[in-house]
Design an enzyme around this catalytic site. Structure first.
Site, PDB file in Angstrom:
ATOM      1  N   GLU A  54       0.833  -1.197   0.000  1.00 44.19           N
ATOM      2  CA  GLU A  54       0.000   0.000   0.000  1.00 44.19           C
ATOM      3  C   GLU A  54       0.879   1.263   0.000  1.00 44.19           C
ATOM      4  OE1 GLU A  54      -3.617   1.673   2.896  1.00 44.19           O
ATOM      5  OE2 GLU A  54      -2.303   0.042   3.554  1.00 44.19           O
TER       6      GLU A  54
ATOM      7  N   LYS B 160      -9.122   2.421  -2.145  1.00 43.37           N
ATOM      8  CA  LYS B 160      -9.406   1.746  -0.876  1.00 43.37           C
ATOM      9  C   LYS B 160     -10.807   2.119  -0.400  1.00 43.37           C
ATOM     10  CE  LYS B 160      -7.123   0.970   3.620  1.00 43.37           C
ATOM     11  NZ  LYS B 160      -5.896   1.294   4.382  1.00 43.37           N
TER      12      LYS B 160
ATOM     13  N   CYS C 242      -5.505  -3.321   2.224  1.00 40.65           N
ATOM     14  CA  CYS C 242      -5.278  -3.409   3.668  1.00 40.65           C
ATOM     15  C   CYS C 242      -6.555  -3.544   4.494  1.00 40.65           C
ATOM     16  CB  CYS C 242      -4.459  -2.215   4.123  1.00 40.65           C
ATOM     17  SG  CYS C 242      -3.675  -2.488   5.743  1.00 40.65           S
TER      18      CYS C 242
END
Length: 642
Positions: free
Chosen positions: A46, A117, A172
């Site tokens: 990330e 994300k 994540c």
């Protein structure tokens, strides 16, 4: 990439916080190294182009421009690499003016798409909502590095030359959320999910992270590649350990921590596609439409580095194996317990030969009687010596019955079989199939009649491997009232008996000793006359090694692999013990027998399923008895000519 194997990697480059030019060089150097090792799908951490720990620098246009320029550098440096890579960077969307934490998915210098994300952590040490907006519901066409592509998290990336290779991406915290985006992506066809992560290290966190990755790969029946930030991130308050993992359908294939570089394995996308096809509860995506971006890859052979167990039914870890054995014994015994209760059977009749299968059957029966709080004397152990019985197996059968406290009956069936042979005109010198099967059927008749006499039921002894090969006499040892070993393969039978021997070693050394001697006895039906008192007929010389057949059975039936792939895996797992010609010979025999002997499995007695492979016609396996093996054998003939 043939046979469904795709070499994948999770990569952690060494970075410098906010030094996008340096980071881009580290990333494309790592990509080139991955390409040299045959990697086709690479996941990077990330925000690795900038560093995850840039803080308020994410609000600086200079950093955002540096990230885009770094991505352009990577695209130019890797435009000849036939590899899909997911790279983390911040991206500003001009349509809403918001900044997003994104993964750029690239292939041969082209950006296939940008995935934002969805879930932004803003608790504990995390402050992502200070800089980024959630990508939930986002679906825009944007320009990045002079290219047009989609910005959204409802898309997958599909390989046209390998249809089962479909890639989804999440970032994540998305995995840690109650409804991870990967669930929708998998239902939309993604067989491999990439997770670009920057998960800091604290005590105990690695175990939880590992359980998330393996669990999600199992729930979604997918491959999961998790790439974590590592060395170079700011250590002002946190440490990032580069915990990289690759999982497949609930199993962890490989992992690394506290290191930069590549973590590599192979994901079998054909295996995943088969399992999804088999599971009708694996439903299609309905909540929202999943868009697809396609790419082409050149197909080639994938060198396998992932471990292939030579005995897939038997756990290799000693503690796991003991737990598995204990569980199987309980499952099988509980099945028999219920049947004995339901039928009000006064006895359980077991034909005891001194071989492995009948030994396991009587051991399971003893456990069932204990669960019923009934004496072991309610087990009637019948030893029935005939023309091929050796002193060793007969003595072991007697000793075993006595050590267990079973009621022992010795019935020599030789004269009865001779009378039968005389009636049908069978010469005692003709040791053909009638000579062998006549003995097996006589034994079954004796057992059934004793069960009638004692108000009992006959406990079957045949195992899963014998059923797969049809290595049993129709209406002989093929028949019983309840078959406790029916879904236990031969390789596991051996370990179950060994487990009980070890368990009883101190409590009853004589029982342990006889079990050990049975384990050392060659597997044999003992239907041909003994030679100088020794076994004249060894099963594995006739049908092939059981460890090979159990391997074939697992991959051909549990996973539906074609013969070519079964053979390739057998060479990978067992090639040091058997040469190519031997494996191919017995694999052909496996398919010939498996198809031709289905009629025996079509009318099996009841028996408990204990593992992932079973051949009951009422449960796991429905196959016509007259199916033809030609297509499967033709594929093996092609290998023979290669």
């Amino acid at each position: 990439m043939r046979d469904g194997f795709v070499k994948v990697a999770a990569g952690t480059p060494h970075i410098k916080v906010a030094d996008c030019r340096y980071n881009a060089e580290q990333i494309f150097t790592l990509m080139r190294e991955a390409d040299k090792q045959g990697v086709k799908v690479l996941c990077l951490p990330e925000l690795c182009l900038t560093g995850y720990t840039c803080g308020d620098l994410f609000l600086q246009p200079t950093l955002l421009r540096g990230a885009e320029e770094g991505l352009a550098t990577i695209l130019e440096a890797t435009k000849n690499l036939d590899m899909v890579a997911a790279i983390g960077l911040p991206v500003r969307n001009k349509w809403d003016g918001k900044l997003y934490n994104c993964a750029a998915v690239i292939h041969k210098g082209e950006i296939l798409g940008v995935v934002p994300k969805t879930y932004l952590p803003n608790y504990g040490e995390f402050y992502e909502q200070r800089w980024f907006a959630s990508g939930a519901g986002l679906d825009h066409c944007i320009e990045l590095c002079g290219q047009q592509m989609n910005l959204g998290n409802s898309g997958v990336f599909a390989c046209t030359t390998m249809p089962n290779l479909v890639i989804g991406v999440e970032i994540c915290e998305d995995l840690w959320a109650a409804e991870p985006p990967s669930a929708a992506l998998a239902r939309g066809g993604a067989t491999i999910v990439l997770n670009l992560s920057a998960s800091n290290e604290t005590v105990g966190k690695a175990n939880y992270r590992r359980s998330l990755v393996t669990g999600q790969s199992g729930r979604l029946v997918c491959g999961y590649v998790y790439a974590d930030a590592g060395e170079g991130e700011s250590t002002t308050d946190l440490v990032f350990a580069g915990h990289n993992m690759i999982a497949e359908n609930g199993s962890l294939l490989t992992e690394r921590r506290f290191a930069t570089g590549l973590t590599i394995s192979e994901i079998d996308v054909d295996r995943l596609a088969y399992e999804r096809q088999r599971m009708n509860t694996y439903g299609p995506q309905k909540e929202k439409e999943i868009w697809r971006v396609t790419f082409d890859m050149e197909l080639g052979d994938t060198h396998l580095t992932r471990y292939v167990s030579p005995m897939p039914f038997v756990p290799e870890n000693e503690a796991d194996r003991a737990e598995r054995c204990n569980e199987i014994l309980k499952i099988a015994a509980l099945g028999l317990k219920k049947r004995l209760e339901h039928t009000h059977a006064r006895t359980a009749v077991v034909g005891l030969s001194g071989g492995l299968d009948s030994t396991l059957a009587i051991l399971i029966t003893a456990v069932a009687m204990k669960l019923l709080d009934r004496p072991a004397s309610d087990i009637i152990a019948v030893t029935m010596p005939c023309f091929g019985t050796t002193d060793r197996t007969r003595d072991n059968a007697v000793e075993l019955a006595e050590r267990l406290g079973a009621t022992l009956q010795r019935i020599d069936i030789g004269e009865a079989v001779k009378v039968h042979f005389k009636d049908i005109g069978q010469s005692m010198e003709n040791h053909d199939v009638t000579f062998e099967n006549g003995q097996a059927r006589e034994r079954t008749q004796v057992l059934m009649d004793i069960a009638n006499q004692t108000g009992g039921m006959v406990i079957g002894t045949g195992d899963l491997s014998e059923l797969a090969l049809g290595w049993c006499t129709y209406n002989g040892d093929h028949m019983s009232n309840y078959a406790v070993n029916a879904s236990i393969p031969k390789t596991l039978v051996r370990h179950l008996v060994s487990f009980i021997s070890d368990d009883k070693g101190e409590e009853d050394p004589r029982l342990s000793a006889v079990l050990d001697d049975i384990l050392d006895t060659p597997v044999s039906p003992e239907l041909l006359p003994a030679i100088e008192g020794k076994i004249a007929q060894k099963t594995e010389d006739l049908v092939g090694p059981y460890e090979l057949h159990d391997f074939f059975l697992y991959y051909a039936i549990r996973w539906g692999f074609p013969p070519r792939k079964v053979f390739r895996l057998a060479e990978q797992a067992l090639g040091r013990r058997y040469d190519r010609a031997v494996i191919l010979k017995w694999l052909k025999n496996f398919y010939r027998r498996f198809f031709s002997q289905q009629f025996k499995r079509s009318c099996l007695p009841d028996g408990p399923k204990v593992g992932s492979v079973a051949l009951s016609p009422r449960g796991d396996w429905r196959m016509p008895s007259d199916a033809v093996a030609a297509l499967w054998l033709e594929e093996l003939e092609e290998l023979d000519r290669a």
